[in-house]
Design a protein around this motif. Structure first.
Motif, PDB file in Angstrom:
ATOM      1  N   ASP A   1     -10.014   2.568  15.804  1.00  0.00           N
ATOM      2  CA  ASP A   1     -10.404   1.892  17.039  1.00  0.00           C
ATOM      3  C   ASP A   1     -11.862   1.443  16.961  1.00  0.00           C
ATOM      4  OD1 ASP A   1      -9.908   0.860  19.575  1.00  0.00           O
ATOM      5  OD2 ASP A   1     -10.632   2.668  20.570  1.00  0.00           O
ATOM      6  N   THR A   2     -12.280   1.011  15.791  1.00  0.00           N
ATOM      7  CA  THR A   2     -13.632   0.489  15.626  1.00  0.00           C
ATOM      8  C   THR A   2     -13.631  -1.000  15.927  1.00  0.00           C
ATOM      9  OG1 THR A   2     -13.273  -0.033  13.296  1.00  0.00           O
ATOM     10  CG2 THR A   2     -14.108   2.193  13.803  1.00  0.00           C
ATOM     11  N   GLN A   3     -14.811  -1.588  16.090  1.00  0.00           N
ATOM     12  CA  GLN A   3     -14.893  -3.029  16.329  1.00  0.00           C
ATOM     13  C   GLN A   3     -14.237  -3.812  15.203  1.00  0.00           C
ATOM     14  OE1 GLN A   3     -19.134  -3.772  17.012  1.00  0.00           O
ATOM     15  NE2 GLN A   3     -18.565  -4.538  19.033  1.00  0.00           N
ATOM     16  N   ILE A   4     -14.526  -3.419  13.978  1.00  0.00           N
ATOM     17  CA  ILE A   4     -13.990  -4.164  12.843  1.00  0.00           C
ATOM     18  C   ILE A   4     -12.476  -3.991  12.745  1.00  0.00           C
ATOM     19  CG2 ILE A   4     -14.384  -2.411  11.048  1.00  0.00           C
ATOM     20  CD1 ILE A   4     -14.982  -6.187  10.739  1.00  0.00           C
ATOM     21  N   ALA A   5     -11.969  -2.806  13.051  1.00  0.00           N
ATOM     22  CA  ALA A   5     -10.518  -2.585  13.021  1.00  0.00           C
ATOM     23  C   ALA A   5      -9.830  -3.414  14.096  1.00  0.00           C
ATOM     24  CB  ALA A   5     -10.201  -1.102  13.199  1.00  0.00           C
ATOM     25  N   ASN A   6     -10.399  -3.441  15.291  1.00  0.00           N
ATOM     26  CA  ASN A   6      -9.798  -4.227  16.371  1.00  0.00           C
ATOM     27  C   ASN A   6      -9.871  -5.720  16.087  1.00  0.00           C
ATOM     28  OD1 ASN A   6      -9.022  -1.958  17.813  1.00  0.00           O
ATOM     29  ND2 ASN A   6     -10.976  -1.839  18.893  1.00  0.00           N
ATOM     30  N   ALA A   7     -10.965  -6.161  15.478  1.00  0.00           N
ATOM     31  CA  ALA A   7     -11.086  -7.577  15.107  1.00  0.00           C
ATOM     32  C   ALA A   7     -10.035  -7.946  14.064  1.00  0.00           C
ATOM     33  CB  ALA A   7     -12.492  -7.852  14.577  1.00  0.00           C
ATOM     34  N   LEU A   8      -9.819  -7.079  13.079  1.00  0.00           N
ATOM     35  CA  LEU A   8      -8.815  -7.362  12.053  1.00  0.00           C
ATOM     36  C   LEU A   8      -7.408  -7.353  12.652  1.00  0.00           C
ATOM     37  CD1 LEU A   8      -8.022  -8.000   9.191  1.00  0.00           C
ATOM     38  CD2 LEU A   8      -8.215  -5.573   8.641  1.00  0.00           C
ATOM     39  N   LYS A   9      -7.130  -6.430  13.571  1.00  0.00           N
ATOM     40  CA  LYS A   9      -5.815  -6.417  14.237  1.00  0.00           C
ATOM     41  C   LYS A   9      -5.585  -7.724  14.978  1.00  0.00           C
ATOM     42  CE  LYS A   9      -6.197  -1.482  14.999  1.00  0.00           C
ATOM     43  NZ  LYS A   9      -6.464  -0.474  16.022  1.00  0.00           N
ATOM     44  N   LEU A  10      -6.611  -8.230  15.685  1.00  0.00           N
ATOM     45  CA  LEU A  10      -6.477  -9.496  16.402  1.00  0.00           C
ATOM     46  C   LEU A  10      -6.264 -10.655  15.435  1.00  0.00           C
ATOM     47  CD1 LEU A  10      -6.515 -11.253  18.928  1.00  0.00           C
ATOM     48  CD2 LEU A  10      -9.024 -11.295  18.754  1.00  0.00           C
ATOM     49  N   ALA A  11      -7.059 -10.710  14.367  1.00  0.00           N
ATOM     50  CA  ALA A  11      -6.913 -11.794  13.392  1.00  0.00           C
ATOM     51  C   ALA A  11      -5.517 -11.780  12.776  1.00  0.00           C
ATOM     52  CB  ALA A  11      -7.973 -11.661  12.295  1.00  0.00           C
ATOM     53  N   ASP A  12      -5.018 -10.613  12.445  1.00  0.00           N
ATOM     54  CA  ASP A  12      -3.691 -10.486  11.854  1.00  0.00           C
ATOM     55  C   ASP A  12      -2.610 -10.910  12.851  1.00  0.00           C
ATOM     56  OD1 ASP A  12      -2.109  -9.528   9.517  1.00  0.00           O
ATOM     57  OD2 ASP A  12      -1.322  -8.126  11.003  1.00  0.00           O
ATOM     58  N   ALA A  13      -2.737 -10.481  14.095  1.00  0.00           N
ATOM     59  CA  ALA A  13      -1.749 -10.842  15.122  1.00  0.00           C
ATOM     60  C   ALA A  13      -1.746 -12.345  15.366  1.00  0.00           C
ATOM     61  CB  ALA A  13      -2.048 -10.093  16.423  1.00  0.00           C
ATOM     62  N   LEU A  14      -2.921 -12.963  15.406  1.00  0.00           N
ATOM     63  CA  LEU A  14      -2.986 -14.416  15.590  1.00  0.00           C
ATOM     64  C   LEU A  14      -2.396 -15.165  14.406  1.00  0.00           C
ATOM     65  CD1 LEU A  14      -6.522 -14.803  17.184  1.00  0.00           C
ATOM     66  CD2 LEU A  14      -4.309 -15.185  18.303  1.00  0.00           C
ATOM     67  N   ALA A  15      -2.633 -14.661  13.199  1.00  0.00           N
ATOM     68  CA  ALA A  15      -2.069 -15.301  12.014  1.00  0.00           C
ATOM     69  C   ALA A  15      -0.545 -15.218  12.027  1.00  0.00           C
ATOM     70  CB  ALA A  15      -2.627 -14.651  10.745  1.00  0.00           C
ATOM     71  N   ILE A  16       0.000 -14.084  12.435  1.00  0.00           N
ATOM     72  CA  ILE A  16       1.455 -13.935  12.526  1.00  0.00           C
ATOM     73  C   ILE A  16       2.016 -14.877  13.584  1.00  0.00           C
ATOM     74  CG2 ILE A  16       3.322 -12.343  13.192  1.00  0.00           C
ATOM     75  CD1 ILE A  16       1.546 -10.090  11.943  1.00  0.00           C
ATOM     76  N   ALA A  17       1.369 -14.929  14.743  1.00  0.00           N
ATOM     77  CA  ALA A  17       1.822 -15.828  15.814  1.00  0.00           C
ATOM     78  C   ALA A  17       1.734 -17.282  15.371  1.00  0.00           C
ATOM     79  CB  ALA A  17       0.996 -15.597  17.080  1.00  0.00           C
ATOM     80  N   ASP A  18       0.672 -17.651  14.681  1.00  0.00           N
ATOM     81  CA  ASP A  18       0.492 -19.018  14.186  1.00  0.00           C
ATOM     82  C   ASP A  18       1.609 -19.389  13.213  1.00  0.00           C
ATOM     83  OD1 ASP A  18      -1.198 -21.482  13.807  1.00  0.00           O
ATOM     84  OD2 ASP A  18      -1.333 -20.684  11.767  1.00  0.00           O
TER      85      ASP A  18
END
Length: 140
Positions: free
Chosen positions: A71-88
């Motif tokens: 639950d670090t900033q970098i972990a949450n940022a990577l989760k968001l980037a990954d989720a957006l890439a999957i949605a895209d």
């Protein structure tokens, strides 16, 4: 440790993943991570050296199937980037760029029905911020 350059990262992708879907996914996640860092002002502290413990933890935790939690900033940022890439990849860039409209949200919601872990990650952020992040990302 010596920091991994963008050129070296591209070389590793080319060598190990070639033109696979995983390579395309990795490229868009990298692009999104840079944009998220700009927008959310995530520090680049974890880039000191090649892959510090926080970065490795973020990589392990970004895929919910690993069972690793971070639950670090970098972990949450990577989760968001990954989720957006999957949605895209699921709905396409045109739909992603319409995320601020009813049709865009509806099409995205339909895509994400089979991935119930993604909406809580994606919809933590404002729609406008999401559009700015995905704009000009590499196409998959």
């Amino acid at each position: 440790m010596v920091m991994l350059t963008l050129r070296q990262a591209q070389g590793l992708l080319d060598k190990h993943l070639a033109n696979s879907n995983k390579a395309a996914h990795s490229r868009i996640v990298a692009h999104l991570m840079r944009r998220i860092a700009e927008k959310l002002q995530v520090t680049a502290q974890w880039l000191e050296g090649r892959l510090p413990v926080d970065a490795l933890g973020a990589i392990k935790a970004h895929d919910h199937r690993t069972g690793v939690l971070a639950d670090t900033q970098i972990a949450n940022a990577l989760k968001l980037a990954d989720a957006l890439a999957i949605a895209d990849a699921c709905v396409g860039r045109d739909v992603m760029m319409q995320i601020g409209t009813f049709d865009g949200l509806h099409n995205l919601a339909l895509c994400l029905e089979t991935r119930p872990y993604l909406p809580p990650i994606i919809f933590k952020y404002s729609i406008t911020s999401l559009q700015l992040l995905i704009d000009n990302a590499p196409r998959q």
